[in-house]
Design an enzyme around this catalytic site. Structure first.
Site, PDB file in Angstrom:
ATOM      1  N   ASP A  98       0.869  -1.170   0.000  1.00 32.56           N
ATOM      2  CA  ASP A  98       0.000   0.000   0.000  1.00 32.56           C
ATOM      3  C   ASP A  98       0.911   1.227   0.000  1.00 32.56           C
ATOM      4  O   ASP A  98       1.837   1.303   0.805  1.00 32.56           O
ATOM      5  CB  ASP A  98      -0.862  -0.022   1.268  1.00 32.56           C
ATOM      6  CG  ASP A  98      -2.258   0.493   1.028  1.00 32.56           C
ATOM      7  OD1 ASP A  98      -2.382   1.587   0.457  1.00 32.56           O
ATOM      8  OD2 ASP A  98      -3.215  -0.201   1.416  1.00 32.56           O
ATOM      9  N   ASP A 201      -2.904   4.860  -2.107  1.00 29.36           N
ATOM     10  CA  ASP A 201      -3.904   5.371  -1.171  1.00 29.36           C
ATOM     11  C   ASP A 201      -4.260   6.842  -1.402  1.00 29.36           C
ATOM     12  O   ASP A 201      -3.371   7.676  -1.605  1.00 29.36           O
ATOM     13  CB  ASP A 201      -3.323   5.222   0.242  1.00 29.36           C
ATOM     14  CG  ASP A 201      -4.308   5.592   1.327  1.00 29.36           C
ATOM     15  OD1 ASP A 201      -5.258   4.816   1.513  1.00 29.36           O
ATOM     16  OD2 ASP A 201      -4.127   6.633   1.979  1.00 29.36           O
ATOM     17  N   GLU A 258      -6.429   4.378  -5.647  1.00 26.49           N
ATOM     18  CA  GLU A 258      -7.670   4.616  -4.913  1.00 26.49           C
ATOM     19  C   GLU A 258      -8.108   6.029  -5.263  1.00 26.49           C
ATOM     20  O   GLU A 258      -7.626   6.999  -4.699  1.00 26.49           O
ATOM     21  CB  GLU A 258      -7.476   4.495  -3.399  1.00 26.49           C
ATOM     22  CG  GLU A 258      -8.822   4.551  -2.674  1.00 26.49           C
ATOM     23  CD  GLU A 258      -8.740   5.031  -1.225  1.00 26.49           C
ATOM     24  OE1 GLU A 258      -9.651   4.722  -0.461  1.00 26.49           O
ATOM     25  OE2 GLU A 258      -7.798   5.741  -0.866  1.00 26.49           O
ATOM     26  N   HIS A 330     -11.423  -2.753   2.963  1.00 30.33           N
ATOM     27  CA  HIS A 330     -11.285  -2.524   4.406  1.00 30.33           C
ATOM     28  C   HIS A 330     -11.956  -1.247   4.882  1.00 30.33           C
ATOM     29  O   HIS A 330     -11.913  -0.944   6.072  1.00 30.33           O
ATOM     30  CB  HIS A 330      -9.798  -2.493   4.763  1.00 30.33           C
ATOM     31  CG  HIS A 330      -9.105  -1.313   4.149  1.00 30.33           C
ATOM     32  ND1 HIS A 330      -8.929  -1.187   2.783  1.00 30.33           N
ATOM     33  CD2 HIS A 330      -8.601  -0.195   4.688  1.00 30.33           C
ATOM     34  CE1 HIS A 330      -8.345  -0.038   2.536  1.00 30.33           C
ATOM     35  NE2 HIS A 330      -8.118   0.582   3.669  1.00 30.33           N
ATOM     36  N   ASP A 331     -12.535  -0.466   3.959  1.00 33.80           N
ATOM     37  CA  ASP A 331     -13.207   0.779   4.333  1.00 33.80           C
ATOM     38  C   ASP A 331     -14.729   0.689   4.196  1.00 33.80           C
ATOM     39  O   ASP A 331     -15.431   1.662   4.474  1.00 33.80           O
ATOM     40  CB  ASP A 331     -12.759   1.935   3.420  1.00 33.80           C
ATOM     41  CG  ASP A 331     -11.320   2.350   3.657  1.00 33.80           C
ATOM     42  OD1 ASP A 331     -10.824   2.168   4.778  1.00 33.80           O
ATOM     43  OD2 ASP A 331     -10.700   2.864   2.699  1.00 33.80           O
TER      44      ASP A 331
END
Ligand code: TEU
Length: 556
Positions: A98, A201, A258, A330-331
């Site tokens: 990430d 990210d 993202e 994961h969000d």
């Protein structure tokens, strides 16, 4: 379209903290991931994205990095990581880290040095401004986790710094070429080590509107959502192009951005032939039902809205590149708990949702536990609101007048901890995740939903996912699923979610997104049934009868 090494893969996201704990400290680790590489290989996985494992105070679960060059001891050592790279390579699995470079941790040495000497070199790595009590702030932007995005600089009562996320995640000043060069050097260091690439990210946030200025307030707090600022910010492409040219291209790295707020006409720049990234996530479905007021005001999409969003994303990327497709990460809430109507979440509907997503055009990402149909947390416990997003959401909901119960119910659904509960390996203590006390309680449904049980049962969700990945990676239909066109089929027929994939073969993928049966006309005779989530299919000459949540893949 130039073929790339990653096109025909299926990717998998690991949230390391919750994957497998081998030390008994309640936190998943790299040796846990190593132990499960064969499992992932068997599932058909060719790319692994690890959520952050760098050194971090874990204020935002690793998305606050204090040292980009080292592994946090909680997760293991650099030797463990090197071994993971090596073992993954033997199994033809590419590893992605990430890349969190919009901000770092307030414990990163750059920020410490900036606090020690705000006028020195490292002061320029952040957005630091002079400010005195009573003066207006440089801008009224609301940080993603609530409150103003300005915070007093530690040790300097007359200075403030910018943080779009938590106050312990100071934003890095991308306008500074020295900072950018330092980041590219770090990226190259990892790629030279053999890393295949990155999930990138919150990257859209690196470009700020400067000089800082207010945007229209959108809540009673007088602050303005970052979205307004992002819509007005121009010139991010220069940064992204420079980053790609300085690091990604020369390594043939796979990168997935993202990107929540890209401008409508920017897709080709992002993921087209010489795009900044290889791919980016399709969040069109994710954002359905969200409003600027806060989580308390959000609502869940209907099947028709969901279908329309997928079709729109597919149309948009068709001649440009590949989106990465997800139903959760994961969000987000668990996809099955979010997109399937309450009371209709069962193995049949879970398989349908997974099938529709995995066989679309684009790169499929499976989030850990999705392959066994893991669901949202069922009954409230502290863990539901014990994460930055839901904590703020809860506060905002109470301020808006919701009762405690109403607010909790909303947070229960949208809490990011829904997808962060430990992986359910088996029916033993703590679902086989840890011999100690898990950092986040295991979902109470683990005796019914766990991998061991599903591995031994041929009609399980897990076995269905294996068939899906097999179709995409190793079957004679592989190229059609990877490179074939995507055309909505009978898009007007309510709660029928169907599309054609056309390449060397013509494949009809169809799901009946409701409990009631419905009939679907066929475009041509069925040549072969490639997949069916029910034992039988009611096929007549020109049509098929689909039972509730039946999902079929037909060569026609
Ligand atoms: O998320 C970035 C981001 O924009 C999110 O706030 C997103 O809008 C929201 O989560 C959607 O539900 C990334 C990471 O995925 C997240 O875990 C981090 O907290 C965040 O960046 C900060 O690094």
């Amino acid at each position: 379209m130039k073929k790339k090494w990653w096109h025909g893969k299926v990717a998998y996201q690991i949230y390391p903290k919750s994957f497998l704990d081998t030390t008994g400290n309640g936190i998943g680790d790299l040796r846990g991931i190593l132990q499960k590489l064969d499992y992932l290989k068997d599932l058909g996985i060719g790319i692994l994205w690890l959520s952050p494992i760098y050194c971090s105070p874990l204020v935002d679960q690793g998305y606050d990095i204090s040292d980009y060059y080292n592994i946090d001891p909680l997760f293991g050592t650099m030797d463990d990581f090197n071994e993971l790279l090596e073992e993954a390579k033997k199994r033809d699995i590419a590893i992605l880290m990430d890349l969190v470079i919009n901000h770092c941790s307030d414990e990163h040495e750059w920020f410490k040095k900036a606090c020690a000497d705000p006028d020195g070199k490292y002061g320029q790595y952040f957005y630091i401004r002079d400010w005195h009590e009573g003066e207006p702030l440089p801008c009224n932007w609301r940080s993603y986790f609530g409150g103003s995005c300005w915070e007093p600089l530690p040790g300097h009562p007359d200075k403030i710094y910018l943080h779009l996320f938590h106050k312990r995640q100071p934003d890095l000043n991308w306008e500074n070429p020295d900072l950018r060069a330092e980041l590219y050097q770090m990226i190259n260091w990892w790629l030279d080590k053999g890393l295949a690439g990155f999930r990138i990210d919150a990257i859209i946030n690196i470009k700020k509107v400067l000089p800082f200025r207010d945007f229209p307030a959108d809540r009673e707090d007088g602050l303005s959502s970052i979205d307004h600022m992002l819509a007005a910010a121009d010139g991010i492409g220069d940064f992204l192009k420079e980053m790609a040219e300085n690091s990604f291209y020369s390594h043939d790295a796979f990168t997935v951005g993202e990107v929540f707020n890209a401008k409508d006409d920017a897709l080709a720049d992002f993921i087209g032939e010489n795009g900044y990234f290889s791919s980016m996530f399709d969040f069109k479905e994710t954002i359905l039902g969200r409003t600027p007021l806060g989580i308390y005001d959000w609502s869940r999409p209907t099947p028709e809205q969901y279908k329309t969003a997928v079709f729109e994303a597919q149309r948009e990327m068709a001649n440009i590149g590949f989106y990465s497709n997800i139903i959760e990460n994961h969000d987000q809430p668990r996809g099955v708990s979010h997109y399937l109507p309450d009371g209709e979440i069962n193995e049949t509907s879970k398989k349908m949702l997974g099938g529709l997503s995995l066989l679309s055009r684009g790169l499929p990402f499976i989030y850990q536990g999705q392959e066994i149909g893991m669901e949202n947390i069922h009954s409230w416990n502290k863990s539901a609101t014990d994460e930055l997003g839901a904590k703020d959401g809860f506060k905002v909901a109470l301020e808006a007048g919701l009762t405690r119960e109403e607010a909790l119910e909303k947070m229960m659904h949208y809490s990011r901890n829904n997808t962060r509960t430990p992986f359910q390996w088996d029916a033993t203590k703590n679902a086989g995740f840890s011999s100690g006390t898990p950092w986040l309680p295991v979902n109470s449904d683990y005796a019914a939903i766990n991998l061991a049980e599903q591995q031994s049962r041929p009609d399980s969700v897990f076995q269905f996912y294996r068939k899906l990945t097999h179709l995409r990676t190793a079957s004679p239909y592989r190229d059609t699923f990877v490179y074939g066109t995507f055309t909505p089929y009978l898009a007007e027929q309510k709660n029928l979610f169907a599309y054609l994939r056309e390449g060397e073969q013509t494949i009809l993928v169809a799901g009946n997104f409701q409990n009631e049966p419905q009939t679907m006309k066929l475009p041509a005779k069925i040549k072969a049934v490639l997949l069916n989530n029910l034992p039988e299919i009611g096929a007549l000459e020109n049509e098929v009868r689909l039972e509730g949540y039946q999902f079929v893949v037909l060569e026609v």
